[in-house]
Design an enzyme around this catalytic site. Structure first.
Site, PDB file in Angstrom:
ATOM      1  N   ARG A  50     -22.604   3.807  -5.314  1.00  0.00           N
ATOM      2  CA  ARG A  50     -21.206   4.134  -5.569  1.00  0.00           C
ATOM      3  C   ARG A  50     -20.910   5.568  -5.154  1.00  0.00           C
ATOM      4  NH1 ARG A  50     -19.851   1.693 -11.533  1.00  0.00           N
ATOM      5  NH2 ARG A  50     -20.997  -0.248 -11.263  1.00  0.00           N
ATOM      6  N   ASP A  52     -17.782   8.260  -6.553  1.00  0.00           N
ATOM      7  CA  ASP A  52     -16.670   8.320  -7.511  1.00  0.00           C
ATOM      8  C   ASP A  52     -15.325   8.451  -6.812  1.00  0.00           C
ATOM      9  OD1 ASP A  52     -18.394   8.278  -9.720  1.00  0.00           O
ATOM     10  OD2 ASP A  52     -18.578  10.464  -9.747  1.00  0.00           O
ATOM     11  N   ARG A 205     -22.565  16.722  -9.120  1.00  0.00           N
ATOM     12  CA  ARG A 205     -21.422  17.522  -9.606  1.00  0.00           C
ATOM     13  C   ARG A 205     -21.799  18.348 -10.829  1.00  0.00           C
ATOM     14  NH1 ARG A 205     -17.021  12.939 -10.064  1.00  0.00           N
ATOM     15  NH2 ARG A 205     -15.830  14.635 -11.042  1.00  0.00           N
TER      16      ARG A 205
END
Lengths: 258, 258
Positions: A50, A52, A205
Site C-alpha cells: 500500500r 497512504d 513518515r
C-alpha cells in the site's frame, strides 16, 4: 495467460492511496479499470504494497495476469491513453508465470522530500514538507544512521497496527541536498532516502518526523537511540505529512522479475 | 506612503493569469486582496507585465504604494499567511518613491520547459510541455540563435495583437538539459531560456513552438530565418502550451529598484 510486471509512477495528491477503499479513487482501481477495457474482464492487480493517501510513487510495482494477446508496447500505450495524466505506466514487461509483486518483493526504497526555509515554494507544495527552519543536516544524518540494521521498529509504527513482527532491516538511510524547482540559492531541498526489506505502517513518515526533530535541535541523536530501543510510539516524533513521501523503487530477485 | 517592490512566485495552473479578468481568479487580484486586509483599503498593484492563463512565475515583480507603517518582514509574512499556497511573496523590499514595476522594467527572462520522450512524467504534467519525440538539441540551439539581436518579431506575435512596434531585442536565447523530477536517465527536460527587453503577446510560446518544429525535423533552421524575415505569423510554428512557461526574472536599473 501471461503474467505482467507493471512499473507505475503517480502523483498521489488526488487519490486515497494505492489500495481500493470504500470511498474515493485509488490508483489500483484506476489501473484495474484501464486493464478491464483492454482485457474485456476485471483482472486483479497486485501492488508491492500500500501507499497512504497523498503519497506519491516514481516506481510502484504491480503484477497482473492477462489473457489478451496484445503486444506489450501496445498495451502500455493503451493503458496510458486510458489513465489520467497523474498516473503513468512507466515500464511494462512480461514476468515469470505466477510472479506476485507483493510476495516476491525483496526491498523497497522510499524518498522523503523536505523544503526548509521561511517562505514555502509554490511548486513544491504538494511534493515536499515545508519546514520553516534551518535544519542541521549532520545531526539528521547521525540520527538516520541509528536506524540502519535489523531492529524492532515498534516505536515507529502507526498506533493501533497489528502485525506478526515489528522487526525490519534497513540497509541504507541517507540524506542529500538537491536544488528545488525554484529561485536560485538558499532553496535546496533536503531529501531522505531509506531502503529496507519492508516497512511498518507510517514507519518512514515517523522516522522522518523524529529525524526532523533532531534537525531542529528539539531532540538529540542519543534520544533517538533510546526511542528505538524503547519501542514506544509515544516517545518518537510526529508523523511527517504524506505529501513529502515517494515510493522510489521496489527490488526483486532477478529470477522472480527480470 | 512607501513604494514597495514585490517579487512573486506562483503556480499559474488555477489562475486566469496575472491580470484581473471579468471571469476567474487572477494573481493580481489575490495580492491586492491580501494587501487590502493589512492596509484597510484597496491598493492598486502594478505587475511588470501580464502572464497568460496557466503561465507560472518564479520571479514576477510588482509595485504598490502602502500607507501602513508595518515592518517589511512582518508585511511579507502577513501577506503570505493570507495568500493561497500556490502564490508566494518570495521577496519584499522598499523601492524609491514612485517605482513602477511595469515602466521601469529593463529586461525579462522567461524559461520554457519541455519534457521529451514517449511516456509523460506525472510530476511534470502542469509544468512542462510533453513532446513525445526525440528532439535534436543542436538544431534547436541554432534556431534559437536566429532570434538573438534586434528584430521585427511580427511573425511571432499572437494574431490580432495591436502594438506600436513589433521590434524587440533578445539578448540571450539558450537551451539546456536538466534532470526531471522522476525516474533516472532518459528523462531529462529540455529548458529554453530567453532574455529580452520586452516580449510581444505569445512571443516566447510562438518561438518555442517553432524551435520544437526544428527539433522534430519538421522545419529547417534556414526556414526559421525566413519566417523571422517574412514577419508573417502564419508561417511560424504552433503556439507552445502555456503550462510550460515560467517568468523567471525581471531586471531593473539599480537606481530604479535596488
Amino acid at each position: 495467460v501471461r503474467t505482467l510486471k507493471l512499473t507505475i509512477a503517480y502523483d498521489g495528491t488526488r487519490y486515497v492511496g494505492w489500495q481500493r477503499q470504500a470511498q474515493g479513487t485509488s490508483v489500483q482501481a484506476l489501473i484495474e479499470g484501464a486493464i478491464a477495457i483492454v482485457e474485456g474482464r476485471r483482472a486483479h492487480v497486485t501492488g508491492s504494497g500500500r501507499t497512504d493517501a497523498g503519497v506519491h510513487a516514481f516506481g510502484q510495482v504491480a503484477s497482473v495476469e492477462i489473457g489478451h494477446p496484445i503486444a506489450i508496447a501496445d498495451l502500455q500505450r493503451a493503458l496510458n491513453a486510458r489513465l489520467p495524466s497523474d498516473v503513468r505506466i512507466v515500464a511494462l514487461a512480461e514476468a515469470p508465470r505466477g510472479f506476485n509483486a507483493r510476495f516476491a518483493a525483496r526491498s523497497k526504497t522510499y524518498r522523503y522530500r523536505i523544503f526548509p526555509g521561511e517562505t514555502a515554494n509554490p511548486f513544491e507544495r504538494d511534493f515536499s514538507w515545508h519546514v520553516p527552519d534551518v535544519l542541521d543536516a549532520e545531526s539528521m544524518r547521525a540520527a538516520l544512521g541509528v536506524m540502519v540494521g535489523t531492529h524492532d521498529f515498534a516505536a515507529f509504527q502507526a498506533a493501533g497496527s497489528r502485525v506478526r513482527t515489528t522487526v525490519r532491516t534497513i540497509t541504507a538511510a541517507t540524506l542529500s541536498r538537491r536544488g528545488a524547482r525554484l529561485i536560485g540559492p538558499g532553496n535546496d531541498l533536503v531529501e531522505i532516502e531509506v531502503t529496507g526489506d519492508g516497512f511498518l505502517r507510517h514507519m518512514v513518515r515517523n522516522i522522518v518526523g523524529t529525524v526532523v526533530d533532531v534537525g531542529q535541535r528539539r531532540r538529540s541523536v542519543d534520544s533517538v537511540t533510546a526511542v528505538l530501543a524503547g519501542r514506544d510510539r509515544k516517545r518518537a516524533g510526529p508523523t511527517a505529512p504524506a505529501h513529502g513521501l515517494f515510493l522510489v523503487r521496489v527490488d526483486y530477485d532477478d529470477a522472480a522479475a527480470p
